[in-house]
Scaffold this active site. Structure first.
Site, PDB file in Angstrom:
ATOM      1  N   LYS A  53       0.842  -1.206   0.000  1.00 34.70           N
ATOM      2  CA  LYS A  53       0.000   0.000   0.000  1.00 34.70           C
ATOM      3  C   LYS A  53       0.868   1.244   0.000  1.00 34.70           C
ATOM      4  O   LYS A  53       0.603   2.206  -0.733  1.00 34.70           O
ATOM      5  CB  LYS A  53      -0.929   0.014   1.225  1.00 34.70           C
ATOM      6  CG  LYS A  53      -2.132  -0.887   1.059  1.00 34.70           C
ATOM      7  CD  LYS A  53      -2.840  -1.127   2.377  1.00 34.70           C
ATOM      8  CE  LYS A  53      -3.805  -2.295   2.208  1.00 34.70           C
ATOM      9  NZ  LYS A  53      -4.225  -2.885   3.464  1.00 34.70           N
ATOM     10  N   GLN A  97      -5.735  -2.264   9.238  1.00 36.29           N
ATOM     11  CA  GLN A  97      -5.417  -3.539   8.599  1.00 36.29           C
ATOM     12  C   GLN A  97      -6.049  -4.692   9.376  1.00 36.29           C
ATOM     13  O   GLN A  97      -5.911  -4.776  10.601  1.00 36.29           O
ATOM     14  CB  GLN A  97      -3.894  -3.697   8.526  1.00 36.29           C
ATOM     15  CG  GLN A  97      -3.434  -4.898   7.739  1.00 36.29           C
ATOM     16  CD  GLN A  97      -3.790  -4.822   6.257  1.00 36.29           C
ATOM     17  OE1 GLN A  97      -3.711  -3.765   5.648  1.00 36.29           O
ATOM     18  NE2 GLN A  97      -4.181  -5.938   5.694  1.00 36.29           N
ATOM     19  N   ASP A 120     -12.133   1.644   3.454  1.00 30.55           N
ATOM     20  CA  ASP A 120     -12.426   0.214   3.303  1.00 30.55           C
ATOM     21  C   ASP A 120     -13.918  -0.014   3.030  1.00 30.55           C
ATOM     22  O   ASP A 120     -14.317  -1.122   2.703  1.00 30.55           O
ATOM     23  CB  ASP A 120     -12.063  -0.538   4.599  1.00 30.55           C
ATOM     24  CG  ASP A 120     -10.817  -1.384   4.434  1.00 30.55           C
ATOM     25  OD1 ASP A 120     -10.514  -1.785   3.300  1.00 30.55           O
ATOM     26  OD2 ASP A 120     -10.152  -1.635   5.453  1.00 30.55           O
TER      27      ASP A 120
END
Ligand code: GUN
Length: 304
Positions: A53, A97, A120
């Site tokens: 990322k 995460q 997300d």
């Protein structure tokens, strides 16, 4: 023989769109978007995701901010980090995460992320907007898969779509997005009876169960579009010999290196039957990060 849906090439095109948009913002005197990634603990797979990322952020000009917290971080410390990122005016996207180490409760944590920064697409507000077919931040993987299917000209309207897997991050949102495109959608899962027969009805089959080589070639309707979301590491030779019967290169790699990456679909078998298929690696994997950076840009632009 199937057409290969090249996720890597499509992800590169998406990242290029992000890069030029960031460049245009900066030329117009605006600040670059900023993505904050929170990693708790030292899960090696998560560490690789975070590293990828950060690399993609650098490539597109998006600022990246990392918060590395120890495995033993308490829920209140993690929440304090989230709240601080919520308040930071120059942070546009926050990604925690997953999976979180036990006993942290991912759902409780994600609910505290500012929905405007929830890149997300897991906050209940964003899930609700998707449910209603409204604009909002949507989960990166299914969003980017839809983007790719449209770019390849895959017709969804009126087609039978079967989604294998009911996760909040892939299966459920994928089904809603296919429905939005007017496909007739079925979600299958570990308790579904006669999975092979159901899969054989699918014009569009999305496999996201996390089970290496679950989907056999004989489960696939001739000409179907097959999207393989699974990324599994296979180490057992017995399993490899079963699922790679028509994938000699994978079997060779497994024997030579002791492990090999594969999807939920037996690629070699499926390739002979499907109309189009995503490989693993190089299919859906790169799309997830491209989707994340698209979401970060979208969040930045929506926040003004
Ligand atoms: N872990 C594996 N994939 C993902 C993802 O897409 N988002 C988050 N937050 N964690 C993940």
């Amino acid at each position: 023989m199937a057409q290969i849906l090249d996720g890597k090439a499509h992800a590169d095109r998406m990242l290029e769109v992000v890069r030029t948009s960031v460049e245009a913002r900066i030329s117009a005197g605006l600040r670059a978007p900023c993505l904050a990634v929170v990693l708790v603990g030292e899960n090696p797979a998560s560490q690789v995701y975070v590293k990828n990322k950060v690399a993609a952020c650098i490539r597109t000009g998006i600022r990246s901010l990392e918060r590395f917290l120890p495995e033993t971080t308490s829920s209140s410390t993690l929440l304090a980090t989230i709240l601080q990122l919520n308040e930071a005016p120059d942070v546009d996207g926050i990604l925690v995460q997953l999976p979180l180490p036990k006993p942290l409760d991912a759902k409780a944590i994600v609910q505290r992320i500012d929905p405007a920064k929830d890149v997300d697409g897991l906050h209940p507000l964003n899930q609700g907007l998707l449910f209603q077919g409204q604009k909002g931040l949507r989960p990166c993987t299914p969003n980017a898969v839809m983007n790719m299917l449209k770019a390849y000209g895959v017709v969804m309207q009126g087609k039978r779509a079967v989604v294998l897997g009911r996760s909040e991050i892939v299966g459920k949102p994928m089904a809603l997005m296919l429905l939005e495109e007017q496909a007739t959608v079925t979600i299958a899962h570990s308790r579904t009876l006669d999975l092979p027969a159901l899969c054989r009805e699918a014009d569009i089959l999305v496999a996201a169960m996390g089970q290496p080589g679950l989907v056999e070639g004989s489960w696939i309707k001739p000409g179907a579009v097959v999207v393989d979301v699974g990324i599994n590491r296979v180490e057992k030779l017995g399993l490899g010999e079963r699922i790679f019967a028509k994938d000699p290169k994978k079997l060779e790699t497994l024997k030579a290196k002791g492990s090999v990456l594969c999807g939920d679909v037996r690629y070699g078998e499926a390739f002979e039957v499907a109309g189009a298929i995503t490989p693993v690696p190089g299919g859906v994997g790169p799309l997830t990060i491209a989707g994340l950076l698209m979401n970060t840009l979208q969040a930045c632009e929506a926040r003004g």
